[in-house]
Design an enzyme around this catalytic site. Structure first.
Site, PDB file in Angstrom:
ATOM      1  N   CYS A  55       0.716  -1.139  -0.042  1.00 40.60           N
ATOM      2  CA  CYS A  55      -0.099  -0.024  -0.059  1.00 40.60           C
ATOM      3  C   CYS A  55       1.009   1.254  -0.067  1.00 40.60           C
ATOM      4  CB  CYS A  55      -1.093   0.041   1.261  1.00 40.60           C
ATOM      5  SG  CYS A  55      -0.217  -0.113   2.831  1.00 40.60           S
ATOM      6  N   CYS A  97      -1.626   0.580   7.364  1.00 38.42           N
ATOM      7  CA  CYS A  97      -2.899   0.333   7.359  1.00 38.42           C
ATOM      8  C   CYS A  97      -3.343  -0.847   6.806  1.00 38.42           C
ATOM      9  CB  CYS A  97      -3.798   1.484   7.214  1.00 38.42           C
ATOM     10  SG  CYS A  97      -3.807   2.883   8.504  1.00 38.42           S
ATOM     11  N   ARG A  98      -3.173  -0.782   5.339  1.00 38.66           N
ATOM     12  CA  ARG A  98      -4.131  -1.741   4.682  1.00 38.66           C
ATOM     13  C   ARG A  98      -3.146  -3.041   4.123  1.00 38.66           C
ATOM     14  NH1 ARG A  98      -5.336   2.118  -0.477  1.00 38.66           N
ATOM     15  NH2 ARG A  98      -2.982   2.914   0.758  1.00 38.66           N
ATOM     16  N   SER A  99      -1.812  -2.724   3.852  1.00 40.54           N
ATOM     17  CA  SER A  99      -0.997  -3.832   3.418  1.00 40.54           C
ATOM     18  C   SER A  99      -0.480  -4.811   4.897  1.00 40.54           C
ATOM     19  CB  SER A  99       0.075  -3.467   2.681  1.00 40.54           C
ATOM     20  OG  SER A  99       1.071  -2.460   3.192  1.00 40.54           O
ATOM     21  N   ASP A 110      -8.184   3.848   1.546  1.00 38.58           N
ATOM     22  CA  ASP A 110      -7.198   4.116   2.752  1.00 38.58           C
ATOM     23  C   ASP A 110      -8.012   4.301   3.829  1.00 38.58           C
ATOM     24  OD1 ASP A 110      -5.287   4.656   4.088  1.00 38.58           O
ATOM     25  OD2 ASP A 110      -3.876   5.510   2.279  1.00 38.58           O
TER      26      ASP A 110
HETATM   27  P1  4NP Z   1      -1.853   2.789   4.228  1.00 39.74           P
HETATM   28  O1  4NP Z   1      -2.267   4.167   4.771  1.00 39.74           O
HETATM   29  O2  4NP Z   1      -1.193   2.924   2.800  1.00 39.74           O
HETATM   30  O3  4NP Z   1      -2.976   1.867   4.062  1.00 39.74           O
HETATM   31  O4  4NP Z   1      -0.831   2.290   4.833  1.00 39.74           O
HETATM   32  C1  4NP Z   1      -1.602   5.360   4.678  1.00 39.74           C
HETATM   33  C2  4NP Z   1      -1.110   5.686   6.081  1.00 39.74           C
HETATM   34  C3  4NP Z   1      -0.232   6.899   6.149  1.00 39.74           C
HETATM   35  C4  4NP Z   1      -0.054   7.470   5.041  1.00 39.74           C
HETATM   36  C5  4NP Z   1      -0.625   7.351   3.676  1.00 39.74           C
HETATM   37  C6  4NP Z   1      -1.429   6.213   3.936  1.00 39.74           C
HETATM   38  N1  4NP Z   1       0.757   8.826   5.168  1.00 39.74           N
HETATM   39  O5  4NP Z   1       0.713   9.390   4.354  1.00 39.74           O
HETATM   40  O6  4NP Z   1       1.392   9.132   6.247  1.00 39.74           O
END
Ligand code: 4NP
Length: 150
Positions: free
Chosen positions: A8, A13-15, A123
């Protein structure tokens, strides 16, 4: 042994959720797998998964606490048999790093659950809907395991 990498943006979060859900379901299905996760971005490298994501996952008996974020690299194309992206932006960013001659498939997570009717796992860092992400990840993980078993 299937070697699968979930990717991700932040890898908090997701991965990591996809990794933990997939490993738990593969164990239940007695399917030998090796799984990891990574983010296309580097902001959270070394961090544990996001607290609210861990809390939502724990309510479903998935323990994300041992996981630590790392950034996706071109070497992952050779270390894994299959790379699974959470959304189209992840897919695009992964493909930009594909080494010449690599034919490792990069696929969208939700391609394993066409019945869900969505292309991407939204997300939850932004939507704040951690249960929606887990619902989609669980159904897609089931679909992926079904595909690997056949
Ligand atoms: P993920 O969510 O891609 O599902 O881990 C995110 C968590 C943090 C950020 C972006 C996406 N960030 O930009 O901090």
């Amino acid at each position: 042994m299937h070697k699968i990498l979930f990717v991700c943006l932040g890898n908090i979060c997701r991965s990591p959720s996809a990794e933990a859900v997939f490993v738990a379901k593969a164990e239940a299905a007695r399917l030998p797998v090796s799984a990891d996760s990574a983010g296309t971005g580097d902001w959270h490298v070394g961090e544990a998964p996001y607290g609210p994501m861990q809390a939502a996952a724990r309510l479903r008996d998935y323990d994300l606490s041992p996981l630590r974020a790392r950034q996706f690299t071109a070497a992952d194309f050779t270390s894994f048999d299959l790379i699974v992206a959470m959304d189209e932006a992840n897919l695009h960013d992964i493909e930009r790093l594909r080494p010449a001659g690599s034919d490792t498939p990069v696929v969208l997570m939700m391609s394993y659950a066409a019945e869900a009717g969505v292309k991407a796992v939204p997300d939850p860092y932004y939507t704040r809907d951690f249960d929606e992400a887990l619902d989609l990840i669980e159904v897609a993980a089931d679909g992926l395991i079904m595909r690997l078993k056949t």
